[in-house]
Design a protein around this motif. Structure first.
Motif, PDB file in Angstrom:
ATOM      1  N   ALA A 172      44.815  54.943  30.734  1.00  0.00           N
ATOM      2  CA  ALA A 172      43.848  55.026  31.826  1.00  0.00           C
ATOM      3  C   ALA A 172      44.558  55.361  33.133  1.00  0.00           C
ATOM      4  O   ALA A 172      45.639  54.854  33.414  1.00  0.00           O
ATOM      5  N   ARG A 173      43.964  56.227  33.923  1.00  0.00           N
ATOM      6  CA  ARG A 173      44.537  56.593  35.203  1.00  0.00           C
ATOM      7  C   ARG A 173      44.482  55.395  36.148  1.00  0.00           C
ATOM      8  O   ARG A 173      43.466  54.722  36.243  1.00  0.00           O
ATOM      9  N   THR A 174      45.576  55.154  36.853  1.00  0.00           N
ATOM     10  CA  THR A 174      45.628  54.024  37.778  1.00  0.00           C
ATOM     11  C   THR A 174      45.913  54.523  39.192  1.00  0.00           C
ATOM     12  O   THR A 174      46.339  55.663  39.393  1.00  0.00           O
ATOM     13  N   HIS A 175      45.671  53.643  40.154  1.00  0.00           N
ATOM     14  CA  HIS A 175      45.787  54.006  41.560  1.00  0.00           C
ATOM     15  C   HIS A 175      46.475  52.872  42.303  1.00  0.00           C
ATOM     16  O   HIS A 175      46.290  51.693  41.987  1.00  0.00           O
ATOM     17  N   PRO A 192      49.331  48.775  40.200  1.00  0.00           N
ATOM     18  CA  PRO A 192      48.242  49.756  40.197  1.00  0.00           C
ATOM     19  C   PRO A 192      46.982  49.238  39.508  1.00  0.00           C
ATOM     20  O   PRO A 192      47.049  48.447  38.556  1.00  0.00           O
ATOM     21  N   VAL A 193      45.831  49.681  40.010  1.00  0.00           N
ATOM     22  CA  VAL A 193      44.533  49.297  39.447  1.00  0.00           C
ATOM     23  C   VAL A 193      43.810  50.538  38.955  1.00  0.00           C
ATOM     24  O   VAL A 193      44.078  51.665  39.389  1.00  0.00           O
ATOM     25  N   ALA A 194      42.887  50.325  38.007  1.00  0.00           N
ATOM     26  CA  ALA A 194      42.081  51.432  37.497  1.00  0.00           C
ATOM     27  C   ALA A 194      40.951  51.785  38.455  1.00  0.00           C
ATOM     28  O   ALA A 194      40.463  52.909  38.468  1.00  0.00           O
ATOM     29  N   GLY A 195      40.517  50.828  39.283  1.00  0.00           N
ATOM     30  CA  GLY A 195      39.442  51.101  40.233  1.00  0.00           C
ATOM     31  C   GLY A 195      38.855  49.826  40.783  1.00  0.00           C
ATOM     32  O   GLY A 195      39.180  48.707  40.351  1.00  0.00           O
ATOM     33  N   VAL A 196      37.964  49.990  41.761  1.00  0.00           N
ATOM     34  CA  VAL A 196      37.294  48.871  42.418  1.00  0.00           C
ATOM     35  C   VAL A 196      35.823  49.237  42.565  1.00  0.00           C
ATOM     36  O   VAL A 196      35.495  50.372  42.952  1.00  0.00           O
ATOM     37  N   THR A 197      34.929  48.305  42.254  1.00  0.00           N
ATOM     38  CA  THR A 197      33.500  48.515  42.486  1.00  0.00           C
ATOM     39  C   THR A 197      32.988  47.419  43.401  1.00  0.00           C
ATOM     40  O   THR A 197      33.423  46.265  43.326  1.00  0.00           O
ATOM     41  N   VAL A 198      32.047  47.795  44.274  1.00  0.00           N
ATOM     42  CA  VAL A 198      31.527  46.869  45.292  1.00  0.00           C
ATOM     43  C   VAL A 198      30.030  47.079  45.410  1.00  0.00           C
ATOM     44  O   VAL A 198      29.554  48.223  45.431  1.00  0.00           O
ATOM     45  N   ARG A 199      29.291  45.976  45.502  1.00  0.00           N
ATOM     46  CA  ARG A 199      27.849  46.047  45.722  1.00  0.00           C
ATOM     47  C   ARG A 199      27.441  44.983  46.729  1.00  0.00           C
ATOM     48  O   ARG A 199      27.875  43.827  46.615  1.00  0.00           O
ATOM     49  N   PRO A 200      26.611  45.332  47.741  1.00  0.00           N
ATOM     50  CA  PRO A 200      26.076  44.307  48.635  1.00  0.00           C
ATOM     51  C   PRO A 200      24.967  43.535  47.936  1.00  0.00           C
ATOM     52  O   PRO A 200      24.036  44.126  47.375  1.00  0.00           O
ATOM     53  N   ALA A 201      25.060  42.211  47.944  1.00  0.00           N
ATOM     54  CA  ALA A 201      24.046  41.392  47.267  1.00  0.00           C
ATOM     55  C   ALA A 201      24.164  39.957  47.735  1.00  0.00           C
ATOM     56  O   ALA A 201      25.275  39.429  47.878  1.00  0.00           O
ATOM     57  N   GLY A 202      23.025  39.319  47.969  1.00  0.00           N
ATOM     58  CA  GLY A 202      23.004  37.901  48.297  1.00  0.00           C
ATOM     59  C   GLY A 202      23.745  37.561  49.573  1.00  0.00           C
ATOM     60  O   GLY A 202      24.276  36.463  49.716  1.00  0.00           O
ATOM     61  N   GLY A 203      23.786  38.481  50.530  1.00  0.00           N
ATOM     62  CA  GLY A 203      24.458  38.210  51.789  1.00  0.00           C
ATOM     63  C   GLY A 203      25.951  38.433  51.771  1.00  0.00           C
ATOM     64  O   GLY A 203      26.624  38.182  52.779  1.00  0.00           O
ATOM     65  N   GLY A 204      26.511  38.902  50.653  1.00  0.00           N
ATOM     66  CA  GLY A 204      27.943  39.171  50.560  1.00  0.00           C
ATOM     67  C   GLY A 204      28.192  40.412  49.741  1.00  0.00           C
ATOM     68  O   GLY A 204      27.269  41.018  49.182  1.00  0.00           O
ATOM     69  N   ALA A 205      29.450  40.807  49.678  1.00  0.00           N
ATOM     70  CA  ALA A 205      29.842  41.945  48.856  1.00  0.00           C
ATOM     71  C   ALA A 205      30.432  41.442  47.554  1.00  0.00           C
ATOM     72  O   ALA A 205      31.383  40.655  47.563  1.00  0.00           O
ATOM     73  N   GLU A 206      29.843  41.857  46.435  1.00  0.00           N
ATOM     74  CA  GLU A 206      30.379  41.514  45.124  1.00  0.00           C
ATOM     75  C   GLU A 206      31.469  42.529  44.772  1.00  0.00           C
ATOM     76  O   GLU A 206      31.189  43.711  44.570  1.00  0.00           O
ATOM     77  N   GLY A 212      43.021  47.564  34.854  1.00  0.00           N
ATOM     78  CA  GLY A 212      43.430  48.305  33.662  1.00  0.00           C
ATOM     79  C   GLY A 212      43.214  47.480  32.421  1.00  0.00           C
ATOM     80  O   GLY A 212      42.084  47.131  32.070  1.00  0.00           O
ATOM     81  N   ALA A 213      44.305  47.102  31.749  1.00  0.00           N
ATOM     82  CA  ALA A 213      44.191  46.346  30.502  1.00  0.00           C
ATOM     83  C   ALA A 213      43.824  44.893  30.749  1.00  0.00           C
ATOM     84  O   ALA A 213      43.232  44.241  29.896  1.00  0.00           O
ATOM     85  N   ALA A 214      44.182  44.350  31.910  1.00  0.00           N
ATOM     86  CA  ALA A 214      43.910  42.941  32.200  1.00  0.00           C
ATOM     87  C   ALA A 214      42.425  42.742  32.521  1.00  0.00           C
ATOM     88  O   ALA A 214      41.717  43.694  32.857  1.00  0.00           O
ATOM     89  N   PRO A 215      41.941  41.485  32.411  1.00  0.00           N
ATOM     90  CA  PRO A 215      40.537  41.218  32.757  1.00  0.00           C
ATOM     91  C   PRO A 215      40.275  41.535  34.234  1.00  0.00           C
ATOM     92  O   PRO A 215      41.175  41.422  35.071  1.00  0.00           O
ATOM     93  N   PRO A 216      39.043  41.932  34.585  1.00  0.00           N
ATOM     94  CA  PRO A 216      38.726  42.232  35.976  1.00  0.00           C
ATOM     95  C   PRO A 216      38.850  40.993  36.866  1.00  0.00           C
ATOM     96  O   PRO A 216      38.651  39.865  36.409  1.00  0.00           O
ATOM     97  N   ARG A 217      39.153  41.229  38.131  1.00  0.00           N
ATOM     98  CA  ARG A 217      39.201  40.151  39.118  1.00  0.00           C
ATOM     99  C   ARG A 217      37.968  40.254  39.997  1.00  0.00           C
ATOM    100  O   ARG A 217      37.640  41.331  40.512  1.00  0.00           O
ATOM    101  N   LEU A 218      37.276  39.127  40.194  1.00  0.00           N
ATOM    102  CA  LEU A 218      35.997  39.105  40.893  1.00  0.00           C
ATOM    103  C   LEU A 218      36.115  38.323  42.191  1.00  0.00           C
ATOM    104  O   LEU A 218      36.875  37.347  42.288  1.00  0.00           O
ATOM    105  N   ALA A 219      35.330  38.734  43.189  1.00  0.00           N
ATOM    106  CA  ALA A 219      35.298  38.015  44.458  1.00  0.00           C
ATOM    107  C   ALA A 219      33.988  38.336  45.163  1.00  0.00           C
ATOM    108  O   ALA A 219      33.357  39.372  44.913  1.00  0.00           O
ATOM    109  N   VAL A 220      33.560  37.424  46.034  1.00  0.00           N
ATOM    110  CA  VAL A 220      32.426  37.665  46.928  1.00  0.00           C
ATOM    111  C   VAL A 220      32.947  37.496  48.341  1.00  0.00           C
ATOM    112  O   VAL A 220      33.563  36.474  48.659  1.00  0.00           O
TER     113      VAL A 220
END
Length: 267
Positions: A172-175, A192-206, A212-220
């Motif tokens: 997988a391409r990493t950045h 390096p990471v494969a990517g980042v996704t962000v969505r505004p929801a519930g008054g914060g950014a998810e 990449g191969a590791a589990p995703p890391r989540l934050a609000v």
């Protein structure tokens, strides 16, 4: 909707070119249900001037996602209520439909007249851009369309494959990005990471960091800062950049959109 409600109906030029009949229907429905001033700007600059001179009229945009984003960028600072009649192909209306705007000129125009104003979150970046739905970092460039392979070219490829086995699938391409959510480091350029996704929801950014191969890391978080080598990002399906640093801030209930009183089932 009260009889004294006045509308400023701004018809985006792209909508007029792509589906004039739906535009006509929307204007007829809106004019029959309220006092509507119809404006037909010919450029983004004229679109902006019309909005800035709206007075007490409630703005209604007739157009696609680009027109909606342009209006929100101009109006969110004073939280002016906004309505939309979506006109355009489905792939140009993914943001609008994702927010719950009805499909079709008649249903959407009736919602403008009889719907409910709902406060929604958005992301605002340090250059004045807005994100209503989803942000992706970075935005991978679209593959270039090459010429169709000829029969002779296909035969040569087959011969090469038989003589020399094709290599395995690349990883997988990493950045290399530094990602901070409310000052907390989620990723750095040395990992390096494969990517980042962000969505505004519930008054914060998810925020979801895909390493990449590791589990995703989540934050609000309320603020997201990203830096690294020149990168592009995809905000509501539109590519922006390249930049080396960008900060997005959540605006909870930062804008208002007229939606059906009953939620519309998503297609």
């Amino acid at each position: 909707m009260s009889d004294h409600d006045q509308l400023l109906v701004i018809v985006d030029p792209v909508a007029r070119r792509s589906d004039g009949e739906s535009v006509r229907i929307a204007k007829d429905v809106l004019s029959a249900g309220a006092e509507a001033k119809i404006c037909l700007p010919d450029s983004p600059e004229e679109f902006s001037r019309v909005l800035s001179r709206r007075g007490s009229r409630r703005p209604v945009v007739v157009g696609d996602d680009r027109a909606l984003l342009r209006a929100v960028a101009l109006l969110h600072r004073d939280r002016t209520p906004l309505a939309l009649v979506p006109i355009g192909p489905p792939d140009a209306l993914e943001v609008a439909y994702g927010l719950g705007v009805p499909h079709g000129a008649v249903a959407a125009a009736r919602t403008v007249l009889d719907g409910t104003a709902r406060s929604l979150d958005l992301l605002v970046d340090d250059s004045g851009g807005v994100v209503l739905g989803e942000l992706r970092l970075p935005a991978a460039p679209a593959p270039a369309a090459g010429p169709a392979p000829s029969v002779w070219g296909t035969c040569r490829s087959l011969v090469r494959t038989l003589v020399r086995p094709a290599p395995g699938e690349p990883g997988a391409r990493t950045h290399r990005l530094r990602v901070e959510a409310d000052g907390v480091l989620l990723a750095d350029v040395d990992a390096p990471v494969a990517g980042v996704t962000v969505r505004p929801a519930g008054g914060g950014a998810e925020v979801t960091v895909h390493p990449g191969a590791a589990p995703p890391r989540l934050a609000v978080a309320g603020t997201l800062a990203v830096s690294g080598p020149d990168f592009r990002y995809r905000a509501d399906g539109r590519v922006a950049g390249p930049v080396r640093h960008r900060v997005w801030t959540v605006r909870a209930d930062g804008w208002t959109l007229t939606l059906p009183k009953q939620p519309v089932p998503l297609a």
